[in-house]
Enzyme design. Structure first.
Site, PDB file in Angstrom:
ATOM      1  N   LYS A   1     -15.185  -8.621   4.573  1.00  0.00           N
ATOM      2  CA  LYS A   1     -14.737  -9.496   5.326  1.00  0.00           C
ATOM      3  C   LYS A   1     -14.505  -8.965   6.875  1.00  0.00           C
ATOM      4  O   LYS A   1     -14.352  -7.848   6.995  1.00  0.00           O
ATOM      5  CB  LYS A   1     -13.140 -10.206   5.200  1.00  0.00           C
ATOM      6  CG  LYS A   1     -13.088 -10.437   3.740  1.00  0.00           C
ATOM      7  CD  LYS A   1     -11.580  -9.536   3.317  1.00  0.00           C
ATOM      8  CE  LYS A   1     -11.823  -8.587   2.215  1.00  0.00           C
ATOM      9  NZ  LYS A   1     -10.654  -7.996   1.533  1.00  0.00           N
TER      10      LYS A   1
ATOM     11  N   HIS B   1       0.832  -1.146   0.084  1.00  0.00           N
ATOM     12  CA  HIS B   1      -0.110  -0.020   0.154  1.00  0.00           C
ATOM     13  C   HIS B   1       0.804   1.081  -0.023  1.00  0.00           C
ATOM     14  O   HIS B   1       0.618   2.183  -0.459  1.00  0.00           O
ATOM     15  CB  HIS B   1      -0.774   0.016   1.353  1.00  0.00           C
ATOM     16  CG  HIS B   1      -2.054  -0.934   1.356  1.00  0.00           C
ATOM     17  ND1 HIS B   1      -2.091  -1.876   2.408  1.00  0.00           N
ATOM     18  CD2 HIS B   1      -3.077  -1.531   0.413  1.00  0.00           C
ATOM     19  CE1 HIS B   1      -3.047  -2.864   2.155  1.00  0.00           C
ATOM     20  NE2 HIS B   1      -3.553  -2.521   0.944  1.00  0.00           N
TER      21      HIS B   1
ATOM     22  N   ARG C   1      -1.197  -5.408  -8.459  1.00  0.00           N
ATOM     23  CA  ARG C   1      -0.175  -6.450  -8.220  1.00  0.00           C
ATOM     24  C   ARG C   1      -0.268  -7.351  -9.342  1.00  0.00           C
ATOM     25  O   ARG C   1      -0.104  -6.805 -10.570  1.00  0.00           O
ATOM     26  CB  ARG C   1      -0.316  -7.000  -6.944  1.00  0.00           C
ATOM     27  CG  ARG C   1       0.233  -6.120  -5.893  1.00  0.00           C
ATOM     28  CD  ARG C   1      -0.244  -6.748  -4.435  1.00  0.00           C
ATOM     29  NE  ARG C   1      -1.703  -7.069  -4.537  1.00  0.00           N
ATOM     30  CZ  ARG C   1      -2.536  -7.544  -3.580  1.00  0.00           C
ATOM     31  NH1 ARG C   1      -1.901  -7.591  -2.432  1.00  0.00           N
ATOM     32  NH2 ARG C   1      -3.699  -8.046  -3.825  1.00  0.00           N
TER      33      ARG C   1
ATOM     34  N   SER D   1      -2.360  -7.766   2.626  1.00  0.00           N
ATOM     35  CA  SER D   1      -2.534  -7.961   4.153  1.00  0.00           C
ATOM     36  C   SER D   1      -3.097  -9.255   4.370  1.00  0.00           C
ATOM     37  O   SER D   1      -2.549  -9.685   5.407  1.00  0.00           O
ATOM     38  CB  SER D   1      -4.087  -6.902   4.156  1.00  0.00           C
ATOM     39  OG  SER D   1      -3.494  -5.657   3.989  1.00  0.00           O
TER      40      SER D   1
HETATM   41  O1  PNS Z   1      -8.571  -3.346   0.040  1.00  0.00           O
HETATM   42  P1  PNS Z   1      -9.880  -3.751  -0.558  1.00  0.00           P
HETATM   43  O2  PNS Z   1     -10.570  -4.861   0.356  1.00  0.00           O
HETATM   44  O3  PNS Z   1      -9.593  -4.432  -1.859  1.00  0.00           O
HETATM   45  O4  PNS Z   1     -11.030  -2.864  -0.819  1.00  0.00           O
HETATM   46  C1  PNS Z   1     -12.202  -2.806  -1.255  1.00  0.00           C
HETATM   47  C2  PNS Z   1     -12.885  -1.658  -1.255  1.00  0.00           C
HETATM   48  C3  PNS Z   1     -13.263  -1.163   0.256  1.00  0.00           C
HETATM   49  C4  PNS Z   1     -12.314  -0.437  -2.050  1.00  0.00           C
HETATM   50  C5  PNS Z   1     -14.389  -1.873  -1.917  1.00  0.00           C
HETATM   51  O5  PNS Z   1     -14.823  -3.072  -1.465  1.00  0.00           O
HETATM   52  C6  PNS Z   1     -15.352  -0.893  -1.687  1.00  0.00           C
HETATM   53  O6  PNS Z   1     -15.431   0.259  -2.380  1.00  0.00           O
HETATM   54  N1  PNS Z   1     -16.440  -0.971  -0.812  1.00  0.00           N
HETATM   55  C7  PNS Z   1     -17.323   0.044  -0.445  1.00  0.00           C
HETATM   56  C8  PNS Z   1     -18.757  -0.433  -0.854  1.00  0.00           C
HETATM   57  C9  PNS Z   1     -18.916  -0.196  -2.552  1.00  0.00           C
HETATM   58  O7  PNS Z   1     -19.117   1.126  -2.909  1.00  0.00           O
HETATM   59  N2  PNS Z   1     -19.118  -1.189  -2.987  1.00  0.00           N
HETATM   60  C10 PNS Z   1     -19.378  -1.002  -4.641  1.00  0.00           C
HETATM   61  C11 PNS Z   1     -18.075  -0.834  -5.493  1.00  0.00           C
HETATM   62  S1  PNS Z   1     -17.878  -2.270  -6.444  1.00  0.00           S
END
Ligand code: PNS
Length: 163
Positions: free
Chosen positions: A41, A17, A90, A128
């Site tokens: 999760k 990150h 990645r 992570s």
């Molecule tokens: O680090 P991650 O877990 O890959 O991040 C994922 C994240 C938090 C960016 C994504 O799940 C998100 O934007 N969640 C908020 C809910 C949302 O807007 N969902 C629709 C987008 S597809």
């Protein structure tokens, strides 16, 4: 001033990150690191712990803001008047998930753009989830996460395992 929102679970922040944050600071004047408070999760760290660890390890505090959000990312972007979302890539395995997410976000808010930055090669395999798994099983995570995160992970695991 160019602003991008860098959203994620950051459970916890890793050196991968941080490499994306450094790249984002080359491309944008300001980054808002947005921690999803209700990730899909169950997180190991609370949202406060996750934002604290980012504040303790991110560079350039005058150009990096750390915040948390609930609900849809597009709603948070509108609230913050930002139209660019930054995500890291990645391996090829990330691509499909990221493509789906970028397209869904654009469907929900058509003026939004997702910009991708490649993780540097030293951090290409760091996630992570893998860091947490390695730490749980007693592996050496030095060099994969900032010092403050390694310390907190050790403390958290000692608490949860009673050791
Ligand atoms: O680090 P991650 O877990 O890959 O991040 C994922 C994240 C938090 C960016 C994504 O799940 C998100 O934007 N969640 C908020 C809910 C949302 O807007 N969902 C629709 C987008 S597809």
């Amino acid at each position: 001033m160019s602003i991008a929102i860098y959203p994620g679970s950051f459970d916890p922040i890793t050196n991968g990150h941080l490499s994306i944050i450094r790249g984002g600071l080359v491309a944008f004047d300001k980054l808002i690191i947005a921690v999803a408070s209700n990730p899909k999760k169950t997180p190991m760290f609370s949202v406060e712990e996750r934002t604290d660890m980012i504040r303790e390890s991110a560079p350039e505090p005058d150009r990096v803001e750390v915040d948390a959000f609930d609900g849809l990312l597009v709603d948070y972007c509108k609230k913050r008047n930002a139209r660019v979302v930054l995500r890291g890539l990645r391996a090829v395995a990330d691509f499909e998930y990221e493509l789906q997410m970028a397209n869904m976000n654009r469907h929900l808010y058509e003026q939004m753009e997702t910009v991708f930055i490649m993780a540097d090669d030293a951090n290409f395999y760091v996630s992570s989830n893998l860091v947490k798994e390695a730490a749980k099983l007693g592996g050496n995570i030095q060099g994969l996460v900032p010092e403050t995160v390694a310390t907190r992970l050790t403390q958290k695991l000692a608490k949860t395992t009673g050791g």
